[in-house]
Write a protein that holds these residues in place. Structure first.
Motif, PDB file in Angstrom:
ATOM      1  N   TYR A  67       0.798  -1.234   0.000  1.00  0.00           N
ATOM      2  CA  TYR A  67       0.000   0.000   0.000  1.00  0.00           C
ATOM      3  C   TYR A  67       0.827   1.280   0.000  1.00  0.00           C
ATOM      4  O   TYR A  67       0.300   2.352  -0.281  1.00  0.00           O
ATOM      5  CB  TYR A  67      -0.938   0.020   1.212  1.00  0.00           C
ATOM      6  CG  TYR A  67      -2.071  -0.965   1.105  1.00  0.00           C
ATOM      7  CD1 TYR A  67      -3.248  -0.619   0.458  1.00  0.00           C
ATOM      8  CD2 TYR A  67      -1.966  -2.247   1.635  1.00  0.00           C
ATOM      9  CE1 TYR A  67      -4.305  -1.523   0.352  1.00  0.00           C
ATOM     10  CE2 TYR A  67      -3.011  -3.157   1.534  1.00  0.00           C
ATOM     11  CZ  TYR A  67      -4.168  -2.790   0.893  1.00  0.00           C
ATOM     12  OH  TYR A  67      -5.206  -3.684   0.779  1.00  0.00           O
ATOM     13  N   GLY A  68       2.094   1.191   0.366  1.00  0.00           N
ATOM     14  CA  GLY A  68       2.930   2.376   0.464  1.00  0.00           C
ATOM     15  C   GLY A  68       2.877   3.026   1.841  1.00  0.00           C
ATOM     16  O   GLY A  68       3.701   3.860   2.178  1.00  0.00           O
ATOM     17  N   TYR A  69       1.904   2.638   2.637  1.00  0.00           N
ATOM     18  CA  TYR A  69       1.726   3.115   4.004  1.00  0.00           C
ATOM     19  C   TYR A  69       0.726   2.189   4.679  1.00  0.00           C
ATOM     20  O   TYR A  69       0.255   1.222   4.062  1.00  0.00           O
ATOM     21  CB  TYR A  69       1.273   4.575   4.033  1.00  0.00           C
ATOM     22  CG  TYR A  69      -0.158   4.840   3.561  1.00  0.00           C
ATOM     23  CD1 TYR A  69      -1.119   5.289   4.456  1.00  0.00           C
ATOM     24  CD2 TYR A  69      -0.526   4.677   2.236  1.00  0.00           C
ATOM     25  CE1 TYR A  69      -2.421   5.556   4.032  1.00  0.00           C
ATOM     26  CE2 TYR A  69      -1.812   4.944   1.806  1.00  0.00           C
ATOM     27  CZ  TYR A  69      -2.754   5.375   2.703  1.00  0.00           C
ATOM     28  OH  TYR A  69      -4.041   5.636   2.292  1.00  0.00           O
ATOM     29  N   LEU A  70       0.414   2.447   5.948  1.00  0.00           N
ATOM     30  CA  LEU A  70      -0.488   1.577   6.698  1.00  0.00           C
ATOM     31  C   LEU A  70      -1.699   2.360   7.212  1.00  0.00           C
ATOM     32  O   LEU A  70      -1.747   2.787   8.366  1.00  0.00           O
ATOM     33  CB  LEU A  70       0.255   0.935   7.880  1.00  0.00           C
ATOM     34  CG  LEU A  70       1.406   0.015   7.494  1.00  0.00           C
ATOM     35  CD1 LEU A  70       2.208  -0.385   8.726  1.00  0.00           C
ATOM     36  CD2 LEU A  70       0.897  -1.212   6.757  1.00  0.00           C
ATOM     37  N   PRO A  71      -2.697   2.549   6.356  1.00  0.00           N
ATOM     38  CA  PRO A  71      -3.904   3.248   6.810  1.00  0.00           C
ATOM     39  C   PRO A  71      -4.708   2.378   7.780  1.00  0.00           C
ATOM     40  O   PRO A  71      -4.513   1.157   7.854  1.00  0.00           O
ATOM     41  CB  PRO A  71      -4.679   3.468   5.509  1.00  0.00           C
ATOM     42  CG  PRO A  71      -4.238   2.357   4.624  1.00  0.00           C
ATOM     43  CD  PRO A  71      -2.789   2.117   4.971  1.00  0.00           C
ATOM     44  N   MET A  72      -5.606   3.012   8.504  1.00  0.00           N
ATOM     45  CA  MET A  72      -6.409   2.296   9.503  1.00  0.00           C
ATOM     46  C   MET A  72      -7.172   1.131   8.884  1.00  0.00           C
ATOM     47  O   MET A  72      -7.308   0.070   9.497  1.00  0.00           O
ATOM     48  CB  MET A  72      -7.368   3.264  10.204  1.00  0.00           C
ATOM     49  CG  MET A  72      -8.116   2.623  11.365  1.00  0.00           C
ATOM     50  SD  MET A  72      -7.059   1.873  12.634  1.00  0.00           S
ATOM     51  CE  MET A  72      -6.425   3.311  13.441  1.00  0.00           C
ATOM     52  N   GLU A  73      -7.638   1.284   7.650  1.00  0.00           N
ATOM     53  CA  GLU A  73      -8.374   0.197   6.997  1.00  0.00           C
ATOM     54  C   GLU A  73      -7.505  -1.051   6.848  1.00  0.00           C
ATOM     55  O   GLU A  73      -7.975  -2.172   7.032  1.00  0.00           O
ATOM     56  CB  GLU A  73      -8.870   0.649   5.609  1.00  0.00           C
ATOM     57  CG  GLU A  73      -9.911   1.758   5.652  1.00  0.00           C
ATOM     58  CD  GLU A  73      -9.338   3.165   5.804  1.00  0.00           C
ATOM     59  OE1 GLU A  73     -10.133   4.126   5.761  1.00  0.00           O
ATOM     60  OE2 GLU A  73      -8.111   3.324   5.987  1.00  0.00           O
ATOM     61  N   VAL A  74      -6.235  -0.865   6.544  1.00  0.00           N
ATOM     62  CA  VAL A  74      -5.302  -1.988   6.412  1.00  0.00           C
ATOM     63  C   VAL A  74      -4.994  -2.578   7.783  1.00  0.00           C
ATOM     64  O   VAL A  74      -4.953  -3.801   7.949  1.00  0.00           O
ATOM     65  CB  VAL A  74      -4.015  -1.533   5.680  1.00  0.00           C
ATOM     66  CG1 VAL A  74      -2.941  -2.605   5.738  1.00  0.00           C
ATOM     67  CG2 VAL A  74      -4.341  -1.171   4.231  1.00  0.00           C
ATOM     68  N   LEU A  75      -4.807  -1.723   8.784  1.00  0.00           N
ATOM     69  CA  LEU A  75      -4.553  -2.210  10.136  1.00  0.00           C
ATOM     70  C   LEU A  75      -5.722  -3.057  10.637  1.00  0.00           C
ATOM     71  O   LEU A  75      -5.518  -4.086  11.298  1.00  0.00           O
ATOM     72  CB  LEU A  75      -4.272  -1.043  11.082  1.00  0.00           C
ATOM     73  CG  LEU A  75      -3.028  -0.206  10.766  1.00  0.00           C
ATOM     74  CD1 LEU A  75      -2.904   0.944  11.765  1.00  0.00           C
ATOM     75  CD2 LEU A  75      -1.772  -1.046  10.730  1.00  0.00           C
ATOM     76  N   LYS A  76      -6.939  -2.654  10.293  1.00  0.00           N
ATOM     77  CA  LYS A  76      -8.116  -3.435  10.700  1.00  0.00           C
ATOM     78  C   LYS A  76      -8.133  -4.797  10.013  1.00  0.00           C
ATOM     79  O   LYS A  76      -8.450  -5.814  10.642  1.00  0.00           O
ATOM     80  CB  LYS A  76      -9.405  -2.673  10.374  1.00  0.00           C
ATOM     81  CG  LYS A  76      -9.656  -1.505  11.291  1.00  0.00           C
ATOM     82  CD  LYS A  76     -10.906  -0.729  10.877  1.00  0.00           C
ATOM     83  CE  LYS A  76     -11.110   0.478  11.765  1.00  0.00           C
ATOM     84  NZ  LYS A  76     -12.238   1.321  11.320  1.00  0.00           N
TER      85      LYS A  76
END
Length: 164
Positions: free
Chosen positions: A45-54
């Motif tokens: 993803y290039g970063y770790l947004p909250m949606e990915v953390l979930k």
């Protein structure tokens, strides 16, 4: 310094989600697998947004607080996408004693972007970093891959003008 999530809209693709699920499946049930899962998710993803953390939390059967805690603790992880123009101000000892904190404050004031955040339009991201290995040029900042050294607060406006 605690990282913060910004309100940049998440735009993950179905292909990225499939890659993430494959990563999670590979490490499901493996002791100590959180770091490689987060590293590989950030590659996707290039970063770790909250949606990915979930998704990681649910897939790894770990509390979201634990996943977020690891992602926000380690400096290798970014909770926000990098802006088109990525600015990093060194706050290592040599740079800090020569005024890099004031330079960071001026950039924040000028762009309206806090350290560790990305502007809502995705144009700018700003990071306070530790030593980047250019102590002889202190204080130092980078804009994308360009290094600017021996700076003062008065240099900030001219540097930013090149990227507006």
């Amino acid at each position: 310094m605690k990282k913060k999530l910004t309100t940049v809209q998440f735009r993950g693709t179905k292909e990225q989600e499939e890659q993430l699920h494959a990563i999670i499946e590979k490490y499901r049930g493996v002791e100590g697998a959180m770091m490689p899962v987060l590293q590989q998710a950030q590659e996707v993803y290039g970063y770790l947004p909250m949606e990915v953390l979930k998704m990681i939390s649910e897939g790894m059967d770990k509390p979201l607080a634990e996943v977020y805690g690891v992602a926000s603790f380690y400096s290798q992880f970014s909770l926000n996408p990098k802006g088109e123009i990525s600015i990093a101000v060194c706050l290592g000892t040599a740079c800090y004693v020569k005024g890099s904190g004031d330079i960071l404050n001026r950039i924040t004031e000028k762009l309206g972007v806090a350290s560790g955040a990305t502007s809502p339009d995705g144009k700018y991201s700003l990071e306070a970093t530790r030593c980047i290995g250019a102590c002889g040029l202190a204080p130092v900042l980078t804009v994308n891959e360009t290094v600017y050294g021996r700076l003062s607060v008065d240099d900030v406006d001219d540097i930013l003008a090149k990227y507006q």
